[in-house]
Design a protein around this motif. Structure first.
Motif, short mmCIF file in Angstrom:
data_model
loop_
_atom_site.label_atom_id
_atom_site.label_comp_id
_atom_site.label_asym_id
_atom_site.label_seq_id
_atom_site.Cartn_x
_atom_site.Cartn_y
_atom_site.Cartn_z
N VAL A 63 99.37 -30.64 64.94
CA VAL A 63 100.05 -31.10 63.72
C VAL A 63 99.41 -30.37 62.52
O VAL A 63 98.06 -30.71 62.42
CB VAL A 63 99.77 -32.54 63.51
CG1 VAL A 63 100.51 -32.99 62.09
CG2 VAL A 63 100.61 -33.22 64.48
N THR A 64 100.06 -29.67 61.69
CA THR A 64 99.55 -29.01 60.68
C THR A 64 99.29 -30.16 59.66
O THR A 64 100.00 -30.92 59.30
CB THR A 64 100.71 -27.78 60.10
OG1 THR A 64 101.13 -27.06 61.19
CG2 THR A 64 100.02 -27.15 58.93
N PRO A 65 98.25 -30.02 59.04
CA PRO A 65 97.63 -30.96 57.93
C PRO A 65 98.73 -31.14 57.04
O PRO A 65 99.28 -30.15 56.29
CB PRO A 65 96.64 -30.44 57.48
CG PRO A 65 95.87 -29.54 58.51
CD PRO A 65 96.99 -29.25 59.17
N PHE A 66 99.15 -32.44 56.45
CA PHE A 66 99.87 -32.68 55.18
C PHE A 66 99.45 -31.73 54.27
O PHE A 66 100.77 -31.20 53.41
CB PHE A 66 100.04 -34.17 55.23
CG PHE A 66 100.89 -34.71 54.10
CD1 PHE A 66 102.33 -34.83 54.49
CD2 PHE A 66 100.60 -34.98 52.87
CE1 PHE A 66 103.23 -35.22 53.68
CE2 PHE A 66 101.39 -35.52 51.90
CZ PHE A 66 102.85 -35.50 52.38
N LYS A 67 98.53 -31.87 53.73
CA LYS A 67 98.20 -31.29 52.34
C LYS A 67 98.27 -29.75 52.43
O LYS A 67 98.63 -29.07 51.42
CB LYS A 67 96.63 -31.54 51.91
CG LYS A 67 96.31 -32.98 51.71
CD LYS A 67 94.99 -33.08 51.16
CE LYS A 67 94.77 -34.59 50.61
NZ LYS A 67 93.33 -34.75 50.38
N THR A 68 97.97 -29.11 53.61
CA THR A 68 98.18 -27.67 53.77
C THR A 68 99.58 -27.26 53.68
O THR A 68 99.97 -26.37 53.02
CB THR A 68 97.73 -27.45 55.09
OG1 THR A 68 96.19 -27.52 55.36
CG2 THR A 68 97.81 -25.88 55.52
N ILE A 69 100.47 -27.95 54.24
CA ILE A 69 102.02 -27.94 54.14
C ILE A 69 102.30 -27.76 52.54
O ILE A 69 103.17 -26.86 52.11
CB ILE A 69 102.89 -28.49 55.05
CG1 ILE A 69 102.58 -28.59 56.24
CG2 ILE A 69 104.32 -28.43 54.70
CD1 ILE A 69 103.22 -29.43 57.41
N PHE A 70 101.95 -28.91 52.00
CA PHE A 70 102.24 -29.02 50.59
C PHE A 70 101.87 -27.99 49.62
O PHE A 70 102.70 -27.21 48.76
CB PHE A 70 101.79 -30.43 49.95
CG PHE A 70 101.97 -30.55 48.51
CD1 PHE A 70 103.18 -30.96 48.21
CD2 PHE A 70 101.15 -30.25 47.76
CE1 PHE A 70 103.81 -31.17 46.75
CE2 PHE A 70 101.20 -30.66 46.22
CZ PHE A 70 102.44 -31.09 46.06
N LYS A 71 100.47 -27.39 49.97
CA LYS A 71 100.05 -26.30 49.02
C LYS A 71 100.67 -25.11 49.39
O LYS A 71 100.85 -24.30 48.39
CB LYS A 71 98.55 -26.15 49.51
CG LYS A 71 97.71 -27.35 48.91
CD LYS A 71 95.93 -27.40 49.02
CE LYS A 71 95.55 -27.30 50.51
NZ LYS A 71 94.29 -27.02 50.69
N ASP A 72 101.12 -24.73 50.61
CA ASP A 72 101.75 -23.71 50.73
C ASP A 72 103.27 -23.75 50.25
O ASP A 72 103.68 -22.77 49.66
CB ASP A 72 101.89 -23.20 52.48
CG ASP A 72 102.93 -22.32 52.66
OD1 ASP A 72 102.46 -21.15 52.43
OD2 ASP A 72 104.10 -22.43 53.29
N LEU A 73 103.69 -24.80 50.00
CA LEU A 73 105.17 -24.99 49.55
C LEU A 73 105.18 -24.58 48.24
O LEU A 73 105.98 -23.97 47.37
CB LEU A 73 105.64 -26.50 49.80
CG LEU A 73 106.32 -26.87 51.26
CD1 LEU A 73 106.46 -28.32 51.37
CD2 LEU A 73 107.51 -26.28 51.43
N VAL A 74 104.07 -25.23 47.30
CA VAL A 74 104.13 -24.97 45.85
C VAL A 74 103.50 -23.90 45.47
O VAL A 74 103.93 -23.24 44.15
CB VAL A 74 103.33 -26.31 45.34
CG1 VAL A 74 104.04 -27.56 45.69
CG2 VAL A 74 102.07 -26.35 45.56
N SER A 75 102.83 -23.21 46.12
CA SER A 75 101.70 -22.13 45.72
C SER A 75 102.51 -20.85 45.34
O SER A 75 102.28 -20.14 44.56
CB SER A 75 100.60 -21.88 46.66
OG SER A 75 100.84 -21.44 47.89
N ARG A 76 103.70 -21.18 46.13
CA ARG A 76 104.58 -19.56 46.11
C ARG A 76 105.93 -19.80 45.70
O ARG A 76 106.65 -18.78 45.68
CB ARG A 76 104.69 -19.10 47.53
CG ARG A 76 103.43 -18.30 47.98
CD ARG A 76 103.63 -17.55 49.31
NE ARG A 76 103.62 -18.56 50.33
CZ ARG A 76 104.08 -17.90 51.55
NH1 ARG A 76 104.14 -16.44 51.94
NH2 ARG A 76 104.05 -18.59 52.82
#
Length: 448
Positions: A63-76
């Protein structure tokens, strides 16, 4: 999918209710990957299923960490105006006993976590919503507000839930017009600083905000306010010259001071009103009251003659009371110019109990009543029917009657009640429905 017009694909991606799906779309095609960075809103939600998988020995490594997915979504993402991140309501049932360590994987108002992504997108944000994980956030005081006020200079709407907030370093946010704090811990001095730093607020929602003892709201541009106070005793002060709509839910306040000359719609719910004082607006038109003792509230409204629409309910709903101090006569004595009355099941039960002991006497205000809504409580069919007929006899202009029958009442009894009412008063436009505690009312007939 690649054959669709690009604006249509972008619109579809923007409407995804969970932005984890947006991350998956990036793997599906080059077109989706490119367009995914142009969406204007992100909504990232941790479900109970994801939470359990992230903690199961069999699945947590996959399971990819929840925060990691979010940071990837918003950073780019290049055009973000709205961001919502939170945990599903189902996780509110997770207790401290269910946690094995002091983890912070879902601590969403964590200063260090927010520092990693908010400076990147904050300048363009107009709406931000954070719903934290209470068992991880309640014992950690967060300075999220200082970050938000420093980087989100164009923010209009802010919502934070399930957190312990600090106002240290909070900067003025003159563009913010809507603020919601739900199950948030604050102190009185924190609320004072919010008053000073958010001077343009038009909509304010304080739901279950703990830590306040004698809170004061002073906002010159406030138009609507919903305030649910969980602790007691309290004195509440609201100074808002442009406030129009106020929904206030208290327990046993010592006093409520409203400096709200423009208030026209007031919804007040509280357990007991024996010892508190209320200063109310003379421009009030619509009033909704809920209390154990409704009559004790009536005297608080010195300008009762301005009220045209009144909604009442009593917390007493389960048993019939032979003697009660609430009656329709006392209602019209306090509010003589009503055109619309709505009674909840508790208020109807109290009113019918008074009718059983003394009938229904004439009041001047009864002559102007036009609409009546009631959630019936039927203890004895004939008395309920007689009470309905008496109301219609005393109110000659009453032409719209909306009655909701308890869901547990036998269908034959309900049908008999409806047919006898229609036969006796053909002038009335009857509307019939069914009510059940904890559910929305269901209307089954609307007509003459």
């Amino acid at each position: 999918m690649d054959d669709l017009p690009l604006p249509l694909i972008l619109e579809i991606l923007s409407r995804l209710t969970d932005s984890a799906d947006l991350a998956r779309c990036r793997l599906a095609s080059k077109t989706l990957n490119a367009l995914s960075y142009e969406v204007g809103s992100i909504n990232h939600l941790c479900s109970m299923s994801r939470y359990l998988k992230s903690r199961s020995p069999e699945t947590k490594l996959h399971v990819t960490p929840f925060k990691t997915i979010f940071k990837d979504l918003v950073s780019r993402s290049r055009f973000l105006e709205s961001v919502s991140i939170g945990v599903d309501k189902s996780l509110s049932g997770v207790s401290f006993d269910d946690l094995e360590d002091e983890s912070n994987d879902l601590y969403l108002t964590d200063f260090r976590f927010m520092k990693e992504w908010l400076p990147i997108i904050g300048e363009g944000l107009r709406s931000l919503s954070i719903s934290d994980f209470w068992v991880q956030s309640c014992w950690r005081r967060s300075e999220a507000l200082s970050l938000i006020s420093s980087y989100c200079l164009s923010l209009i709407k802010l919502e934070i839930k399930n957190a312990w907030l600090s106002v240290d370093g909070l900067c003025p946010m003159p563009t913010l017009t809507s603020l919601t704090l739900e199950f948030v811990r604050l102190d009185d001095e924190d609320l004072s600083k919010i008053n000073n730093c958010f001077p343009s607020l038009r909509d304010l929602n304080l739901i279950g905000v703990g830590g306040l003892r004698e809170p004061k709201i002073h906002l010159l541009h406030l138009r609507t306010c919903q305030w649910s106070v969980s602790n007691a005793p309290l004195s509440l002060t609201i100074s808002a010259p442009n406030l129009v709509i106020l929904k206030l839910n208290c327990i046993k306040p010592r006093s409520i001071l409203l400096e709200t000359p423009s208030l026209s719609d007031f919804y007040l719910s509280l357990e007991n009103a024996d010892e508190f004082k209320l200063t109310i607006s003379p421009s009030l038109k619509c009033l909704q009251l809920e209390s154990f003792n409704l009559v004790s509230l009536f005297s608080m409204f010195n300008y009762g003659e301005t009220i045209e629409k009144l909604t009442l309910d009593s917390f007493r709903r389960t048993e019939f009371v032979e003697v009660t101090n609430f009656s329709l006569e006392k209602l019209f004595d306090s509010f003589p110019n009503l055109s619309n009355i709505s009674l909840g099941p508790g208020a109807w039960s109290d009113a019918e109990a008074s009718f059983r002991t003394g009938g229904l006497n004439d009041r001047t205000g009864m002559k102007a009543l036009k609409e009546f809504v009631a959630h019936l409580v039927i203890y004895e069919f004939e008395f309920t029917l007689l009470f309905i007929f008496s109301i219609l006899d005393k109110c000659p202009k009453l032409l719209d009657m909306s009655l909701l029958i308890p869901h547990e009442v036998d269908s034959y009894v309900a049908s008999n009640l409806m047919s006898r009412c229609r036969d006796e008063f053909s002038r009335v436009r009857w509307r019939w429905g069914i009510w059940k505690e904890g559910t929305e009312d269901t209307w089954i007939f609307d007509g003459i």
